[in-house]
Design a protein around this motif. Sequence first.
Motif, PDB file in Angstrom:
ATOM      1  N   GLY A   1       2.158  24.734  -0.534  1.00  0.00           N
ATOM      2  CA  GLY A   1       1.269  25.047  -1.640  1.00  0.00           C
ATOM      3  C   GLY A   1       0.596  23.860  -2.286  1.00  0.00           C
ATOM      4  O   GLY A   1      -0.176  24.020  -3.236  1.00  0.00           O
ATOM      5  N   SER A   2       0.843  22.654  -1.779  1.00  0.00           N
ATOM      6  CA  SER A   2       0.288  21.462  -2.410  1.00  0.00           C
ATOM      7  C   SER A   2      -0.885  20.908  -1.618  1.00  0.00           C
ATOM      8  O   SER A   2      -1.056  21.197  -0.429  1.00  0.00           O
ATOM      9  CB  SER A   2       1.369  20.381  -2.544  1.00  0.00           C
ATOM     10  N   ALA A   3      -1.689  20.101  -2.283  1.00  0.00           N
ATOM     11  CA  ALA A   3      -2.781  19.390  -1.619  1.00  0.00           C
ATOM     12  C   ALA A   3      -2.219  18.188  -0.869  1.00  0.00           C
ATOM     13  O   ALA A   3      -1.088  17.735  -1.111  1.00  0.00           O
ATOM     14  CB  ALA A   3      -3.822  18.955  -2.655  1.00  0.00           C
ATOM     15  N   MET A   4      -3.037  17.643   0.035  1.00  0.00           N
ATOM     16  CA  MET A   4      -2.568  16.548   0.890  1.00  0.00           C
ATOM     17  C   MET A   4      -2.172  15.308   0.094  1.00  0.00           C
ATOM     18  O   MET A   4      -1.300  14.556   0.511  1.00  0.00           O
ATOM     19  CB  MET A   4      -3.639  16.190   1.920  1.00  0.00           C
ATOM     20  N   HIS A   5      -2.810  15.113  -1.055  1.00  0.00           N
ATOM     21  CA  HIS A   5      -2.461  13.902  -1.805  1.00  0.00           C
ATOM     22  C   HIS A   5      -0.992  13.897  -2.204  1.00  0.00           C
ATOM     23  O   HIS A   5      -0.389  12.833  -2.357  1.00  0.00           O
ATOM     24  CB  HIS A   5      -3.359  13.736  -3.033  1.00  0.00           C
ATOM     25  N   ARG A   6      -0.383  15.072  -2.366  1.00  0.00           N
ATOM     26  CA  ARG A   6       1.032  15.128  -2.734  1.00  0.00           C
ATOM     27  C   ARG A   6       1.909  14.589  -1.601  1.00  0.00           C
ATOM     28  O   ARG A   6       2.923  13.931  -1.855  1.00  0.00           O
ATOM     29  CB  ARG A   6       1.438  16.564  -3.081  1.00  0.00           C
ATOM     30  N   VAL A   7       1.533  14.856  -0.355  1.00  0.00           N
ATOM     31  CA  VAL A   7       2.293  14.321   0.782  1.00  0.00           C
ATOM     32  C   VAL A   7       2.275  12.801   0.728  1.00  0.00           C
ATOM     33  O   VAL A   7       3.319  12.137   0.847  1.00  0.00           O
ATOM     34  CB  VAL A   7       1.710  14.828   2.115  1.00  0.00           C
ATOM     35  N   HIS A   8       1.090  12.232   0.534  1.00  0.00           N
ATOM     36  CA  HIS A   8       0.969  10.771   0.450  1.00  0.00           C
ATOM     37  C   HIS A   8       1.797  10.222  -0.710  1.00  0.00           C
ATOM     38  O   HIS A   8       2.505   9.211  -0.557  1.00  0.00           O
ATOM     39  CB  HIS A   8      -0.505  10.381   0.265  1.00  0.00           C
ATOM     40  N   GLU A   9       1.708  10.873  -1.859  1.00  0.00           N
ATOM     41  CA  GLU A   9       2.392  10.375  -3.053  1.00  0.00           C
ATOM     42  C   GLU A   9       3.908  10.413  -2.888  1.00  0.00           C
ATOM     43  O   GLU A   9       4.604   9.449  -3.244  1.00  0.00           O
ATOM     44  CB  GLU A   9       1.964  11.192  -4.269  1.00  0.00           C
ATOM     45  N   LEU A  10       4.441  11.513  -2.344  1.00  0.00           N
ATOM     46  CA  LEU A  10       5.894  11.636  -2.207  1.00  0.00           C
ATOM     47  C   LEU A  10       6.444  10.658  -1.172  1.00  0.00           C
ATOM     48  O   LEU A  10       7.505  10.059  -1.376  1.00  0.00           O
ATOM     49  CB  LEU A  10       6.286  13.062  -1.845  1.00  0.00           C
ATOM     50  N   VAL A  11       5.747  10.506  -0.059  1.00  0.00           N
ATOM     51  CA  VAL A  11       6.216   9.566   0.961  1.00  0.00           C
ATOM     52  C   VAL A  11       6.206   8.142   0.404  1.00  0.00           C
ATOM     53  O   VAL A  11       7.173   7.378   0.585  1.00  0.00           O
ATOM     54  CB  VAL A  11       5.358   9.667   2.236  1.00  0.00           C
ATOM     55  N   LEU A  12       5.151   7.773  -0.294  1.00  0.00           N
ATOM     56  CA  LEU A  12       5.069   6.429  -0.871  1.00  0.00           C
ATOM     57  C   LEU A  12       6.160   6.229  -1.916  1.00  0.00           C
ATOM     58  O   LEU A  12       6.814   5.169  -1.960  1.00  0.00           O
ATOM     59  CB  LEU A  12       3.692   6.219  -1.496  1.00  0.00           C
ATOM     60  N   GLU A  13       6.376   7.244  -2.747  1.00  0.00           N
ATOM     61  CA  GLU A  13       7.404   7.159  -3.789  1.00  0.00           C
ATOM     62  C   GLU A  13       8.795   7.000  -3.188  1.00  0.00           C
ATOM     63  O   GLU A  13       9.616   6.223  -3.690  1.00  0.00           O
ATOM     64  CB  GLU A  13       7.335   8.421  -4.656  1.00  0.00           C
ATOM     65  N   ARG A  14       9.051   7.712  -2.100  1.00  0.00           N
ATOM     66  CA  ARG A  14      10.394   7.722  -1.516  1.00  0.00           C
ATOM     67  C   ARG A  14      10.673   6.537  -0.606  1.00  0.00           C
ATOM     68  O   ARG A  14      11.824   6.118  -0.466  1.00  0.00           O
ATOM     69  CB  ARG A  14      10.599   9.029  -0.743  1.00  0.00           C
ATOM     70  N   THR A  15       9.647   6.041   0.044  1.00  0.00           N
ATOM     71  CA  THR A  15       9.864   5.004   1.063  1.00  0.00           C
ATOM     72  C   THR A  15       9.210   3.671   0.742  1.00  0.00           C
ATOM     73  O   THR A  15       9.558   2.655   1.345  1.00  0.00           O
ATOM     74  CB  THR A  15       9.317   5.470   2.427  1.00  0.00           C
ATOM     75  N   GLY A  16       8.260   3.669  -0.180  1.00  0.00           N
ATOM     76  CA  GLY A  16       7.510   2.459  -0.464  1.00  0.00           C
ATOM     77  C   GLY A  16       6.462   2.141   0.586  1.00  0.00           C
ATOM     78  O   GLY A  16       5.804   1.107   0.507  1.00  0.00           O
ATOM     79  N   GLU A  17       6.301   3.041   1.566  1.00  0.00           N
ATOM     80  CA  GLU A  17       5.344   2.819   2.650  1.00  0.00           C
ATOM     81  C   GLU A  17       4.232   3.862   2.600  1.00  0.00           C
ATOM     82  O   GLU A  17       4.504   5.061   2.560  1.00  0.00           O
ATOM     83  CB  GLU A  17       6.044   2.917   4.010  1.00  0.00           C
ATOM     84  N   PRO A  18       2.968   3.416   2.608  1.00  0.00           N
ATOM     85  CA  PRO A  18       1.876   4.384   2.639  1.00  0.00           C
ATOM     86  C   PRO A  18       1.749   5.012   4.025  1.00  0.00           C
ATOM     87  O   PRO A  18       2.097   4.400   5.038  1.00  0.00           O
ATOM     88  CB  PRO A  18       0.642   3.537   2.316  1.00  0.00           C
ATOM     89  N   LEU A  19       1.259   6.237   4.055  1.00  0.00           N
ATOM     90  CA  LEU A  19       0.960   6.872   5.337  1.00  0.00           C
ATOM     91  C   LEU A  19      -0.297   6.245   5.936  1.00  0.00           C
ATOM     92  O   LEU A  19      -1.111   5.667   5.215  1.00  0.00           O
ATOM     93  CB  LEU A  19       0.760   8.375   5.132  1.00  0.00           C
ATOM     94  N   PRO A  20      -0.461   6.342   7.241  1.00  0.00           N
ATOM     95  CA  PRO A  20      -1.640   5.742   7.886  1.00  0.00           C
ATOM     96  C   PRO A  20      -2.946   6.284   7.313  1.00  0.00           C
ATOM     97  O   PRO A  20      -3.013   7.431   6.836  1.00  0.00           O
ATOM     98  CB  PRO A  20      -1.487   6.156   9.363  1.00  0.00           C
ATOM     99  N   GLY A  21      -3.978   5.480   7.375  1.00  0.00           N
ATOM    100  CA  GLY A  21      -5.271   5.867   6.835  1.00  0.00           C
ATOM    101  C   GLY A  21      -5.867   7.092   7.495  1.00  0.00           C
ATOM    102  O   GLY A  21      -6.644   7.826   6.878  1.00  0.00           O
ATOM    103  N   ASP A  22      -5.496   7.332   8.752  1.00  0.00           N
ATOM    104  CA  ASP A  22      -6.045   8.496   9.465  1.00  0.00           C
ATOM    105  C   ASP A  22      -5.089   9.685   9.454  1.00  0.00           C
ATOM    106  O   ASP A  22      -5.274  10.634  10.223  1.00  0.00           O
ATOM    107  CB  ASP A  22      -6.395   8.130  10.910  1.00  0.00           C
TER     108      ASP A  22
END
Length: 214
Positions: A47-68
Amino acid sequence: MRYDLVIFDNDGVLVDSEPISNRLLAAYLTELGHPTSYEESIRDYMGSAMHRVHELVLERTGEPLPGDFDDVFHRRVFAAFERELEPVDGVVAVLEKLVADRVPYCVASSGSHERIRVGHRKTGLDRWFGDGLVFSAQDVGRGKPAPDLFLYAAERMGAAPDRCAVVEDSPLGVLAAQAAGMDVYGFTGMTPAERLPGARGYFSDMGELVGLLS
């Protein structure tokens, strides 16, 4: 009908896409070194937008997802949609009833316009959702659980928020509808009612929805 506008979520409510997209999201995140199960994807991202996936992964791991990341994920999802996607059982009958009763409706989804359109073309729902009836988180600054998308859809459709009913199947969507001051009805086809607290009513079969709205 007690409402001036019925706002549908898309994924899991109109099209049976949540099992497909969450299976692929979990697999892709795992592939990138962020082990994620299907159940965890449903819990965290449904139910969430894609930005939430990026935000949670960064918050949990400190690593951003790839640009693509978004582009690759959507290519995989769209390919799977072409093979597997179906409309949610019973939703066409609901739309037929709304049209017969002249009740305005629209869709307000966390997904992109492209994702909505691809899914609707594949399932034949595009005949029900023409121009001006499709709203995406792309149209506003913040996705669900913020109320922005639902408020934007209501404004564009000319309906007061307290005269709107929202049909949702995700906790984030229910929170967004509540924050917008709208009645929300929880579809429990995939999500148990206890994860959708505060809904005005719950239903597990689309055949029950019209009765709730009336």
